[in-house]
Design a protein around this motif. Structure first.
Motif, PDB file in Angstrom:
ATOM      1  N   ALA A   1       0.824  -1.216   0.000  1.00 41.74           N
ATOM      2  CA  ALA A   1       0.000   0.000   0.000  1.00 41.74           C
ATOM      3  C   ALA A   1       0.857   1.264   0.000  1.00 41.74           C
ATOM      4  N   ALA A   2       2.076   1.179   0.553  1.00 45.59           N
ATOM      5  CA  ALA A   2       2.956   2.341   0.623  1.00 45.59           C
ATOM      6  C   ALA A   2       3.980   2.368  -0.505  1.00 45.59           C
ATOM      7  N   ALA A   3       3.894   1.432  -1.443  1.00 47.00           N
ATOM      8  CA  ALA A   3       4.941   1.269  -2.457  1.00 47.00           C
ATOM      9  C   ALA A   3       5.101   2.513  -3.326  1.00 47.00           C
ATOM     10  N   TYR A   4       6.343   2.857  -3.588  1.00 50.19           N
ATOM     11  CA  TYR A   4       6.657   3.941  -4.524  1.00 50.19           C
ATOM     12  C   TYR A   4       7.645   3.477  -5.574  1.00 50.19           C
ATOM     13  N   HIS A   5       8.117   2.225  -5.469  1.00 50.50           N
ATOM     14  CA  HIS A   5       9.036   1.651  -6.445  1.00 50.50           C
ATOM     15  C   HIS A   5       8.636   0.196  -6.670  1.00 50.50           C
ATOM     16  N   ILE A   6       8.929  -0.313  -7.854  1.00 46.63           N
ATOM     17  CA  ILE A   6       8.517  -1.676  -8.184  1.00 46.63           C
ATOM     18  C   ILE A   6       9.153  -2.712  -7.257  1.00 46.63           C
TER      19      ILE A   6
END
Length: 464
Positions: A133-138
Motif C-alpha cells: 500500500a505504501a509502495a513507490y518503487h517496483i
C-alpha cells in the motif's frame, strides 16, 4: 476417525459429542486464511488495470508510443495490451514465493502447531500489505508480494489441516470447505472494492491493496486466541491439553474413544522422524500422488486466468472498463454462490462424482467459448467488436466458474487433507500447496504472453 486422526476410508466412525458453536466459530475464524488468498486473487486483476497503478509502475502499458500499447498507425491488438512481463511478474511473484515457502510451512505446522503457523501467516500478510500500500518503487511491490506469498502458503497448509482436525468426522467435509467459501467471498469482495477504488485516481489502487489487511488481522487474532487442534497438541506431547480441547470442541467429557484413537495415531506419527522421506515410500505413494494431482488439476482447469485477469479478458472483447469490472462482479457472485453446492452435497454424494461432473462441464464450456471466439474472428486483424460476443462469453464463463466452484475449487483443498494419515499429513498438505502455487506461478507468468501470441482463443489457452 474423529478429529482427523486418520482420513476416513469407507464408513465414517462417529464418536460421542455434538457439533458445538465453539468449533464452528473456530473453523470460521481459521478459514479467514482463505480470504487472504481470495482477496488477493480478486484484487490483482482490478489493480493492474487501474491507470494510476500502471502509470506509476508500468508506464509502457499506457504510453501510446510503446510497442505494447501500439500507436495511431498500428494500434495494438486488444489481446496484447497487457503483454508485459513486469506486470505478469507482479502477479505471479506471490505464487513462486508461496511455492518455495510451502514445504517449510509444512515443517512449522507439524513441529510448532497449526495455531502458531496461522499466527505467523497473519503477521506476514499484514506486513506485506503495508509495504504494498505504501509502495513507490517496483521493488517494494515485489517484496510485498513475496511476503504475501509466504503468508498464503503457511495459511493454506495450516488452515485446511486445522479445520479438518477440529471438525467432527461426520461433517468434516462441510467445515473444511468453509476455507473455500471464505476464499470465494474474498474474491467477490475484492472485485466489488475495485469498482469503487477505480474512480479514485491516481491512488485508488493503494486503497484496494491496503484493505487486504482486514482478513489477515482476523487470522492473526485467531492465531492468538484459538486453541490448537487436539491432534497437533497430542502429537507434540501435550496430551492433557489435547484432551481438554477435545472435550471443549465436542461439548462432552466423554471423549475417551476418540482421544484414544488420536493418541494411537500420534504414536505412529511420532515414529516417523522424516515425514518427507516417509511420504515418498511405497506405502504412502498413492496418497502423495492423489494429493499432488488434486491441486495440479485444480490449477490446470484454467480458473486463475479468469480470477487474475477477468477485467482484461472482457476489455479485450470490446467492452468498456466499467462494463468489464461489472462482468467481473457477476463472475464473483457465481463463484461464491456455487461453492455452497459443494458445501451441501460433497459429504452426501462423495468427492469423486463432483470431480468428474465439474471437469466435464468446464471442458464443454471452454470448447464452446473457443469455437465462438474463433468463428467471430475475435483478435484477428480488422475485427470489429460485437457486444453479443462479450455477453455470450460471460454466460459460459459463469457456467464454467460454477462447475469449478462446486468441484475442483473446494475439493482440491479438501481432498489432500483427508487422505493423508497423521504421520504424513503436514508433509502431504505442504506438497499439495507447493503444487498449487507452483502452477499458479507458471500460469500467472505466461498467460498474458499466451493471450497475445494466440489471440483468437484467449479462454482456452490454459488448456494447451
Amino acid at each position: 476417525m474423529g478429529g482427523g486422526a486418520m482420513a476416513p476410508i469407507g464408513p465414517v466412525k462417529v464418536y460421542n459429542g455434538v457439533v458445538t458453536t465453539y468449533v464452528i466459530v473456530a473453523c470460521i475464524v481459521a478459514a479467514s486464511g482463505g480470504a487472504l488468498f481470495g482477496y488477493d486473487n480478486g484484487i490483482t486483476g482490478g489493480v493492474v488495470s487501474m491507470p494510476g497503478f500502471l502509470e506509476r509502475f508500468f508506464p509502457s502499458v499506457t504510453t501510446s508510443t510503446s510497442p505494447v500499447a501500439g500507436n495511431e498507425t498500428k494500434p495494438t491488438n486488444p489481446f496484447c495490451q497487457y503483454n508485459n512481463q513486469g506486470l505478469a511478474w507482479f502477479t505471479s511473484s506471490l505464487f513462486i514465493a508461496g511455492a518455495v515457502a510451502a514445504l517449510p510451512g509444512a515443517w512449522i505446522t507439524r513441529h510448532r502447531g497449526r495455531k502458531f503457523t496461522m499466527l505467523v501467516a497473519g503477521l506476514l500478510f499484514d506486513l506485506g500489505v503495508i509495504i504494498l500500500a505504501a509502495a513507490y518503487h517496483i521493488s517494494m511491490l515485489i517484496i510485498g508480494r513475496v511476503l504475501l506469498g509466504i503468508a498464503v502458503a503457511f495459511a493454506s497448509v495450516a488452515v485446511t489441516l486445522y479445520n479438518s482436525e477440529m471438525a467432527p468426522a461426520q461433517i468434516r467435509g462441510r467445515l473444511n470447505q468453509i476455507f473455500q467459501i471464505v476464499l470465494t467471498l474474498g474474491v467477490f469482495v475484492a472485485q466489488a472494492i475495485n469498482i469503487g477504488t477505480a474512480h479514485i485516481y491516481p491512488w485508488g489502487w493503494r486503497v484496494s491493496l491496503a484493505l487486504a489487511g482486514m482478513p489477515a488481522i482476523v487470522l492473526t487474532f485467531g492465531g492468538i486466541f484459538l486453541p490448537d487442534t487436539p491432534n497437533s497438541l497430542i502429537e507434540r506431547g501435550h496430551k492433557e491439553q489435547g484432551r481438554r480441547v477435545l472435550q471443549k470442541i465436542r461439548g462432552t467429557m466423554e471423549v475417551e474413544e476418540e482421544f484414544s484413537d488420536i493418541c494411537d495415531a500420534c504414536v505412529e506419527a511420532n515414529k516417523v522422524q522424516n515425514p518427507w522421506k516417509t511420504i515418498m515410500s511405497r506405502k504412502y505413494r498413492p496418497q502423495l500422488v492423489l494429493a499432488a494431482a488434486s491441486t495440479f488439476f485444480q490449477q490446470w482447469t484454467g480458473i486463475n486466468t479468469i480470477i487474475f485477469y477477468a477485467p482484461q479478458l472482457f476489455v479485450s472483447l470490446g467492452v468498456g472498463e466499467g462494463a468489464a469490472l461489472g462482468a467481473t462482479i457477476v463472475t464473483g457472485i457465481v463463484n461464491h454462490l456455487a461453492t455452497y453446492v459443494s458445501f451441501h452435497v460433497a459429504d452426501k454424494y462423495g468427492r469423486r462424482i463432483l470431480f468428474i461432473e465439474g471437469g466435464i462441464q468446464m471442458t464443454v464450456c471452454l470448447v464452446i467459448i473457443a469455437i465462438v471466439l474463433a468463428q467471430a474472428g475475435v483478435g484477428q486483424e480488422g475485427h470489429v467488436s460485437e457486444p453479443w460476443v462479450a455477453w455470450f462469453v460471460l454466460v459460459f464463463v459463469c457456467i464454467y466458474i460454477a462447475a469449478y466452484a462446486w468441484s475442483w475449487g473446494p475439493l482440491g483443498w479438501l481432498y489432500p487433507s483427508e487422505i493423508q494419515p497423521l504421520e504424513t499429513r503436514s508433509a502431504g498438505q505442504g506438497i499439495a500447496t507447493l503444487v498449487n502455487l507452483l502452477f499458479s506461478f507458471i500460469i500467472g507468468q505466461t498467460y498474458l504472453s499466451m493471450l497475445c501470441a494466440m489471440k483468437v482463443t484467449p479462454l482456452s489457452c490454459p488448456l494447451h
